[in-house]
Design an enzyme around this catalytic site. Sequence first.
Site, PDB file in Angstrom:
ATOM      1  N   CYS A  65       0.874  -1.210  -0.012  1.00  0.00           N
ATOM      2  CA  CYS A  65       0.037   0.163  -0.015  1.00  0.00           C
ATOM      3  C   CYS A  65       0.827   1.237   0.013  1.00  0.00           C
ATOM      4  CB  CYS A  65      -0.972  -0.182   1.174  1.00  0.00           C
ATOM      5  SG  CYS A  65      -1.937   1.613   1.490  1.00  0.00           S
ATOM      6  N   TYR A  78      -7.384   4.546  -9.197  1.00  0.00           N
ATOM      7  CA  TYR A  78      -7.219   3.422  -7.979  1.00  0.00           C
ATOM      8  C   TYR A  78      -8.041   2.206  -8.159  1.00  0.00           C
ATOM      9  CZ  TYR A  78      -7.086   1.837  -3.205  1.00  0.00           C
ATOM     10  OH  TYR A  78      -7.070   1.005  -2.124  1.00  0.00           O
ATOM     11  N   GLU A  90       1.103  -0.223  -6.822  1.00  0.00           N
ATOM     12  CA  GLU A  90       0.879   0.973  -5.939  1.00  0.00           C
ATOM     13  C   GLU A  90       2.558   1.531  -5.417  1.00  0.00           C
ATOM     14  OE1 GLU A  90      -1.595   1.335  -2.716  1.00  0.00           O
ATOM     15  OE2 GLU A  90      -3.180  -0.126  -3.782  1.00  0.00           O
ATOM     16  N   ASP A 128      -2.903  -7.958   2.395  1.00  0.00           N
ATOM     17  CA  ASP A 128      -3.135  -7.232   1.112  1.00  0.00           C
ATOM     18  C   ASP A 128      -2.759  -8.265  -0.009  1.00  0.00           C
ATOM     19  OD1 ASP A 128      -3.888  -5.110   2.639  1.00  0.00           O
ATOM     20  OD2 ASP A 128      -2.244  -3.913   2.361  1.00  0.00           O
ATOM     21  N   TYR A 177       0.364  -5.080  -5.197  1.00  0.00           N
ATOM     22  CA  TYR A 177       0.954  -4.876  -4.042  1.00  0.00           C
ATOM     23  C   TYR A 177       2.322  -5.650  -3.976  1.00  0.00           C
ATOM     24  CZ  TYR A 177      -3.749  -3.906  -1.927  1.00  0.00           C
ATOM     25  OH  TYR A 177      -4.808  -3.247  -1.676  1.00  0.00           O
ATOM     26  N   CYS A 214      -2.032   1.436   7.879  1.00  0.00           N
ATOM     27  CA  CYS A 214      -0.729   1.614   7.459  1.00  0.00           C
ATOM     28  C   CYS A 214      -0.132   0.101   7.862  1.00  0.00           C
ATOM     29  CB  CYS A 214       0.186   2.481   8.019  1.00  0.00           C
ATOM     30  SG  CYS A 214       2.032   2.285   7.492  1.00  0.00           S
ATOM     31  N   CYS A 261      19.683  -3.857   6.533  1.00  0.00           N
ATOM     32  CA  CYS A 261      20.327  -4.063   5.230  1.00  0.00           C
ATOM     33  C   CYS A 261      21.839  -3.652   5.500  1.00  0.00           C
ATOM     34  CB  CYS A 261      19.333  -3.495   4.201  1.00  0.00           C
ATOM     35  SG  CYS A 261      20.235  -3.440   2.753  1.00  0.00           S
TER      36      CYS A 261
END
Length: 222
Positions: A44, A75, A87, A122, A127, A193, A202
């Site tokens: 998202c 959308y 997205e 999702d 996604y 969210c 990382c």
Amino acid sequence: MRTHTLSGRPDPLPDIPREHVVLGTSMHAPWPEGTELMTVAMGCFWGAERIFWSLPGVVSTAAGYQGGSTPNPTYQEVCTGLTGHTEAVLIAYDRSRTDPERLLAAFWENHDPTTRDRQGNDRGAQYRSAIYWTTPEQEQAARATREAFGTVLAEAGHPPIVTEMLPAEQAGPFYYAEAFHQQYLHKNPGGYCNHGPNGYTCPVGLLAQDQLPSQTSIAPPD
């Protein structure tokens, strides 16, 4: 690029804002001298955009659609999975103040790049995880950070990274999303969210996929 069945439209969506409501900068070209562009997709775009507008050196961000074939999609069209788009978040950054490696570290560390066409609950091609670069340096950073982060995940017992990685020109144009979506979580602080630290850095686990809220419970805007 994925096959689509939706024809889209020849003109951009109406009423796209000119100004970033958080940064106070333009969301569109022409960009200040020294600005470079990169696009990422990590589920998202509401939460993804907030991650990047908060980083030092970022000039502007925008929510939109990239990686598909339907021109100027809405959308609702993207959510059908029939446009091929992700997205996406467009990141405009000042190369004298930050670099692709630091931006991509935030990308890798704030979503699950090992799930295909899915983040949490999702589900759908929109996604999918993706990086679309515009410079050779960005490509080099994308490949190097993917290898480094992939090693971290493998050592922890996670599957391989499945992030889509393409030059932006091959991924196709970036289409700005509707005004409703731009800087959504600034305008709606309690909004949905599913992004956040995945527990790894990382060069420490990923949330269980059934522990994240589902965007399917959020009605698309009218």
